[in-house]
Design an enzyme around this catalytic site. Structure first.
Site, mmCIF file in Angstrom:
data_model
loop_
_atom_site.group_PDB
_atom_site.id
_atom_site.type_symbol
_atom_site.label_atom_id
_atom_site.label_comp_id
_atom_site.label_asym_id
_atom_site.label_seq_id
_atom_site.Cartn_x
_atom_site.Cartn_y
_atom_site.Cartn_z
ATOM 1 N N ASP A 1 -9.314 12.059 9.887
ATOM 2 C CA ASP A 1 -9.244 11.630 8.485
ATOM 3 C C ASP A 1 -10.057 10.349 8.294
ATOM 4 O O ASP A 1 -9.589 9.386 7.699
ATOM 5 C CB ASP A 1 -7.791 11.421 8.060
ATOM 6 C CG ASP A 1 -7.631 11.362 6.539
ATOM 7 O OD1 ASP A 1 -8.532 11.839 5.824
ATOM 8 O OD2 ASP A 1 -6.618 10.822 6.069
ATOM 9 N N GLY B 1 0.560 5.562 0.891
ATOM 10 C CA GLY B 1 -0.216 6.648 1.459
ATOM 11 C C GLY B 1 0.401 7.981 1.113
ATOM 12 O O GLY B 1 1.350 8.073 0.329
ATOM 13 N N VAL C 1 3.524 1.116 2.774
ATOM 14 C CA VAL C 1 3.249 0.003 3.686
ATOM 15 C C VAL C 1 3.690 -1.296 3.017
ATOM 16 O O VAL C 1 3.338 -1.561 1.865
ATOM 17 C CB VAL C 1 1.753 -0.072 4.059
ATOM 18 C CG1 VAL C 1 1.508 -1.224 5.032
ATOM 19 C CG2 VAL C 1 1.294 1.247 4.669
ATOM 20 N N GLY D 1 0.818 -1.210 0.000
ATOM 21 C CA GLY D 1 0.000 0.000 0.000
ATOM 22 C C GLY D 1 0.847 1.253 0.000
ATOM 23 O O GLY D 1 2.004 1.252 0.428
#
Length: 275
Positions: free
Chosen positions: A141, A20, A25, A18
């Site tokens: 968020d 961001g 990640v 992942g």
């Protein structure tokens, strides 16, 4: 990452799973405890900025203070010396619980979500927020991409990267009036640079529930600014007006969560959960 495969002589870093805004990640493996973990590491280009370093460490502090089944656990923190082609830079990292599943954003992209699934997933989200708020932390968020559902159906809230202590009265950077968060789920007070509290998370949770129920966010537009304007000035439609097959009982719950004035929303996550 090719030059740094083992962190702290304990965590093996495997494939990227992942990306961001300020970190990548990776799937990892705790060699000492023989378990799969997730390793969240700040990008080297951002690690040179002390402000991003501070924000990342703030996430570690907030996440480590939370202990709840619906919050992704943080097991360890540290820093690794990486070479980004310019010169070595110290990149902080988090070692977290690895969740085998999908985000709510991915589930929405996969197709229709039943209202029963929407209720179940939002229940997990609200339980996580209730715990965070009890610990004095507001997420700031809340959005589908930050909520995971495991293969067993467990809900896990993650990414406290822009979380603040509820006692922190500065809701924005005075010099830039910068607004953080994602426009589709932006509380009106956040869009206006005003002080945020736990009820701001409830507004964003209401946006998530609206999208899970109807398949679309309450407000859409061509630009983040256009969407933010609607959050501040326009009234959202009732969920049943978007999808007439939905039980009308959802309308009052969702529309109260989406009140412009925080004082008119549910007072806390427990109240929204009860509704």
């Amino acid at each position: 990452m090719s030059q740094q495969r083992i962190l702290h002589e304990r965590y093996r870093v495997d494939e990227l799973i992942g990306r961001g805004g300020m970190a990548d990640v990776f799937r990892g493996h705790d060699l000492r405890l023989n378990r799969t973990v997730a390793v969240k590491m700040m990008r080297p280009d951002l690690a040179r900025d002390p402000a991003f370093q501070a924000r990342f460490r703030q996430e570690a502090r907030h996440a480590a203070s939370l202990n709840h089944p619906c919050v992704v656990s943080v097991f360890d923190t540290g820093a690794a010396l990486l070479d980004d082609g310019l010169h070595p830079v110290e990149c902080p990292y988090l070692v977290m619980e690895h969740v085998d599943g999908h985000t709510l954003r991915e589930r929405l992209h996969e197709g229709e979500v039943t209202w029963r699934e929407a209720v179940r997933w939002t229940t997990g989200l609200l339980e996580a927020l209730a715990h965070a708020h009890e610990q004095g932390v507001v997420h700031r968020d809340v959005k589908p991409a930050n909520v995971m559902v495991s293969r067993s159906g467990a809900v896990k809230v993650m990414d406290f990267g822009i979380a603040r202590a509820l006692s922190d009265t500065s809701a924005h950077t005075a010099q830039t009036q910068a607004v953080v968060g994602t426009a589709l789920y932006l509380p009106p007070e956040q869009a206006q640079g005003a002080r945020m509290d736990a009820r701001s998370d409830l507004y964003a949770a209401g946006c998530v529930l609206f999208e899970l129920l109807t398949g679309r966010p309450p407000f859409t537009g061509d630009t983040p600014l256009a969407i933010a304007y609607q959050h501040v000035r326009e009234e959202p439609p009732a969920p049943s007006a978007v999808d007439p097959s939905l039980p009308e009982a959802f309308d009052a719950v969702v529309l109260r969560a989406l009140e412009k004035d925080p004082a008119r929303r549910h007072p806390d996550a427990a109240a929204l959960l009860a509704d």
